[in-house]
Design an enzyme around this catalytic site. Sequence first.
Site, short mmCIF file in Angstrom:
data_model
loop_
_atom_site.label_atom_id
_atom_site.label_comp_id
_atom_site.label_asym_id
_atom_site.label_seq_id
_atom_site.Cartn_x
_atom_site.Cartn_y
_atom_site.Cartn_z
N ASP A 192 0.85 -1.18 0.00
CA ASP A 192 0.00 0.00 0.00
C ASP A 192 0.89 1.24 0.00
OD1 ASP A 192 0.85 -0.21 2.62
OD2 ASP A 192 -1.13 -0.19 3.51
N TYR B 262 3.00 4.74 0.76
CA TYR B 262 3.66 5.31 1.93
C TYR B 262 2.64 6.16 2.69
CZ TYR B 262 8.06 4.19 -0.52
OH TYR B 262 9.09 3.56 -1.16
N PHE C 225 6.51 2.24 -4.32
CA PHE C 225 7.90 2.45 -3.89
C PHE C 225 8.48 3.82 -4.27
CE2 PHE C 225 7.56 -2.22 -4.20
CZ PHE C 225 7.91 -2.57 -2.91
N HIS D 91 10.60 -9.18 0.75
CA HIS D 91 10.36 -7.75 0.56
C HIS D 91 11.65 -6.98 0.82
CE1 HIS D 91 8.51 -3.79 1.24
NE2 HIS D 91 7.49 -4.26 0.54
#
Length: 221
Positions: free
Chosen positions: A65, A67, A78, A187
């Site tokens: 999701d 930031y 990202f 991740h």
Amino acid sequence: MRDRIHPSWENIIKNSTEAPYFDALTVFVEEEYKTSSCYPEFDAIFAAFDLCPLDEVKVVLLGQDPYHGPGQAQGLSFSVPEGVKHPPSLVNIFKEIESDLQIPYPTSGNLERWARQGVLLLNATLTVRAHEAGSHQKQGWEFFTDDVIKAISARCNGIIFLLWGGYAKKKQKFIDESKHLILSSVHPSPLSANRGYWFGNKHFSQCNEYLETRGQKPIAW
């Protein structure tokens, strides 16, 4: 809630937005933006679909999701705007690129340059309440992005799907592995990256090698 979408996505988006769940999702999101601070900016919710037309998609980079800190989210997984400090996950992404491709660590964390080369920077959930990670999950966004992934898998050939972390890996079941390349790892967040196989996964060189075997221009990461 659909201001910024390239016309090439219209049929896919239309099918999803006409589904029963999307009405409830729209009501929820609009109310959240009226009563709370939410990210990204309302007119940037679908930015990933504006900057990367469907017929130009080469890579799908799936995040979880947006930031949830001020000034960070811009509708691209990202990515952060010019001049914004790089979040830890993005730092580790750039470190892996630096090691894998011998590309100097960049000043800017704005990944629009990737989107314009055919990298769909897609979050599974497209909105979030300020300072509350995951606060807009399980409201319908996951159904929407599942539909998008299914449609890309069905309509396209030779797409590279980057699935980083357990959340992204759950989407693998929607991808036809006989037609597409799936690269998965832990991740890039510090907790996951330092415990698992993030550094040295060489996903970026593998992406470019795959594109070149298909006669396509590699991504300038």
